[in-house]
Design a protein around this motif. Structure first.
Motif, short mmCIF file in Angstrom:
data_model
loop_
_atom_site.label_atom_id
_atom_site.label_comp_id
_atom_site.label_asym_id
_atom_site.label_seq_id
_atom_site.Cartn_x
_atom_site.Cartn_y
_atom_site.Cartn_z
N PHE A 13 0.82 -1.22 0.00
CA PHE A 13 0.00 0.00 0.00
C PHE A 13 0.85 1.26 0.00
N SER A 14 1.80 1.34 0.91
CA SER A 14 2.56 2.58 1.07
C SER A 14 3.49 2.85 -0.12
N ASN A 15 3.92 1.81 -0.82
CA ASN A 15 4.86 1.96 -1.93
C ASN A 15 4.17 2.15 -3.28
N THR A 16 2.87 2.30 -3.29
CA THR A 16 2.14 2.49 -4.54
C THR A 16 1.54 3.90 -4.56
N PRO A 17 2.16 4.85 -5.25
CA PRO A 17 1.64 6.22 -5.28
C PRO A 17 0.42 6.33 -6.18
N PRO A 18 -0.48 7.27 -5.89
CA PRO A 18 -1.66 7.46 -6.75
C PRO A 18 -1.31 7.66 -8.22
N LYS A 19 -0.21 8.38 -8.50
CA LYS A 19 0.17 8.63 -9.89
C LYS A 19 0.38 7.34 -10.65
N GLN A 20 0.98 6.34 -10.01
CA GLN A 20 1.20 5.06 -10.67
C GLN A 20 -0.14 4.37 -10.96
N ILE A 21 -1.08 4.51 -10.03
CA ILE A 21 -2.41 3.93 -10.24
C ILE A 21 -3.06 4.56 -11.46
N PHE A 22 -2.99 5.90 -11.57
CA PHE A 22 -3.58 6.59 -12.73
C PHE A 22 -2.96 6.06 -14.03
N GLU A 23 -1.62 5.98 -14.03
CA GLU A 23 -0.93 5.61 -15.26
C GLU A 23 -1.22 4.17 -15.67
N GLU A 24 -1.18 3.24 -14.71
CA GLU A 24 -1.39 1.84 -15.07
C GLU A 24 -2.86 1.54 -15.37
N ALA A 25 -3.76 2.31 -14.79
CA ALA A 25 -5.19 2.14 -15.10
C ALA A 25 -5.58 2.91 -16.36
N ASP A 26 -4.64 3.76 -16.84
CA ASP A 26 -4.87 4.56 -18.04
C ASP A 26 -6.09 5.46 -17.87
N VAL A 27 -6.13 6.15 -16.73
CA VAL A 27 -7.21 7.11 -16.47
C VAL A 27 -6.60 8.41 -15.98
N SER A 28 -7.36 9.47 -16.08
CA SER A 28 -6.89 10.76 -15.55
C SER A 28 -7.09 10.81 -14.05
N ALA A 29 -6.38 11.74 -13.42
CA ALA A 29 -6.58 11.93 -11.98
C ALA A 29 -8.02 12.29 -11.68
N GLY A 30 -8.64 13.08 -12.56
CA GLY A 30 -10.03 13.47 -12.35
C GLY A 30 -10.97 12.28 -12.36
N THR A 31 -10.73 11.35 -13.29
CA THR A 31 -11.56 10.14 -13.35
C THR A 31 -11.39 9.32 -12.08
N PHE A 32 -10.13 9.17 -11.66
CA PHE A 32 -9.88 8.39 -10.45
C PHE A 32 -10.61 8.98 -9.25
N TYR A 33 -10.46 10.29 -9.06
CA TYR A 33 -11.05 10.91 -7.87
C TYR A 33 -12.56 11.08 -7.99
N HIS A 34 -13.09 10.84 -9.18
CA HIS A 34 -14.55 10.76 -9.31
C HIS A 34 -15.06 9.43 -8.75
N LEU A 35 -14.23 8.39 -8.89
CA LEU A 35 -14.61 7.05 -8.41
C LEU A 35 -14.20 6.82 -6.96
N TYR A 36 -13.05 7.37 -6.58
CA TYR A 36 -12.50 7.15 -5.24
C TYR A 36 -12.09 8.48 -4.62
N LYS A 37 -12.34 8.61 -3.33
CA LYS A 37 -11.92 9.83 -2.65
C LYS A 37 -10.42 9.84 -2.41
N SER A 38 -9.84 8.66 -2.24
CA SER A 38 -8.42 8.57 -1.95
C SER A 38 -7.92 7.17 -2.29
N LYS A 39 -6.62 6.98 -2.16
CA LYS A 39 -6.03 5.65 -2.35
C LYS A 39 -6.60 4.65 -1.34
N SER A 40 -6.95 5.13 -0.16
CA SER A 40 -7.51 4.23 0.86
C SER A 40 -8.82 3.60 0.41
#
Length: 213
Positions: free
Chosen positions: A5-32
């Motif tokens: 958990f701690s070694n996975t930054p949100p930016k990597q999640i955006f990139e590997e999921a191929d979504v924008s930060a806006g899309t991610f934060y529309h679905l999730y409030k945070s990495k938690s």
């Protein structure tokens, strides 16, 4: 599950999921919140797998002993899983999910031993036993505090809280000691990883399990 958990930054999640930060934060409030989804998946499926190990119509106390022993052993076999589990038992919103899911199950299992305890009472007990689980999970085994000693101490402590008779506690611990709990936990881990890949459509390179715990 590969990096923790701690070694996975949100930016990597955006990139590997191929979504924008806006899309991610529309679905999730945070990495938690991503970990919350994973928590519900893991807890639901790991107990289903444990149920298959003990067979049909198992003794509820034995089922509890197997489920909790597998979870503790998983943390010893895989350091990434340890971090994920400890994070779940630490973050308030995540451990609240654990309490909500676990308290009704505890009432089903131990209601006959605590007949005067209602749902609220079992929720309060779950807060305490979850704290015990976190403490035992976070403390790695060593040559003095072996996995067998950890499982036995955890079960004796928690089953006494639920006022299970000593002979039933002894029987449950004896059964756990007779199992190859490391091999069982390894198989549970493999099944969970396969389920994750099927559910979320990705390929996971799972970290190797320890040879000894």
């Amino acid at each position: 599950m590969e990096q923790g958990f701690s070694n996975t930054p949100p930016k990597q999640i955006f990139e590997e999921a191929d979504v924008s930060a806006g899309t991610f934060y529309h679905l999730y409030k945070s990495k938690s919140d991503v970990l919350a989804d994973l928590t519900q998946f893991m807890f639901g499926n790991q107990f289903n797998v444990a149920g298959k190990i003990v067979g049909e119509n198992p003794d509820p106390v034995l089922l509890y002993a197997v489920e909790t022993s597998i979870q503790l052993t998983l943390a010893e076999l895989n350091e990434v899983l340890r971090e994920v589990y400890v994070e779940v038992y630490t973050q308030p919103n995540l451990v609240a999910l654990v309490h909500q899911k676990t308290a009704p199950e505890l009432q089903k299992i131990f209601g006959s031993y605590l007949p005067d305890t209602d749902g609220s009472g079992f929720y309060e007990i779950e807060i305490g036993t979850a704290g015990i689980m976190r403490a035992y999970m976070a403390r790695p085994c060593d040559v003095y505090f072996t996995l067998e000693r950890k499982l036995n101490r955890f079960l004796r402590t928690t089953l006494n809280i639920f006022e299970v008779p000593e002979d039933k506690i002894d029987a449950a611990i004896q059964t756990i000691n007779s199992l190859d709990i490391r091999s069982i936990a390894n198989e549970v881990m493999r099944q969970l990883f396969r389920m994750l890949e099927m559910e979320y459509q990705f390929t996971l390179s799972a970290p190797d399990a320890k040879e000894e715990a």
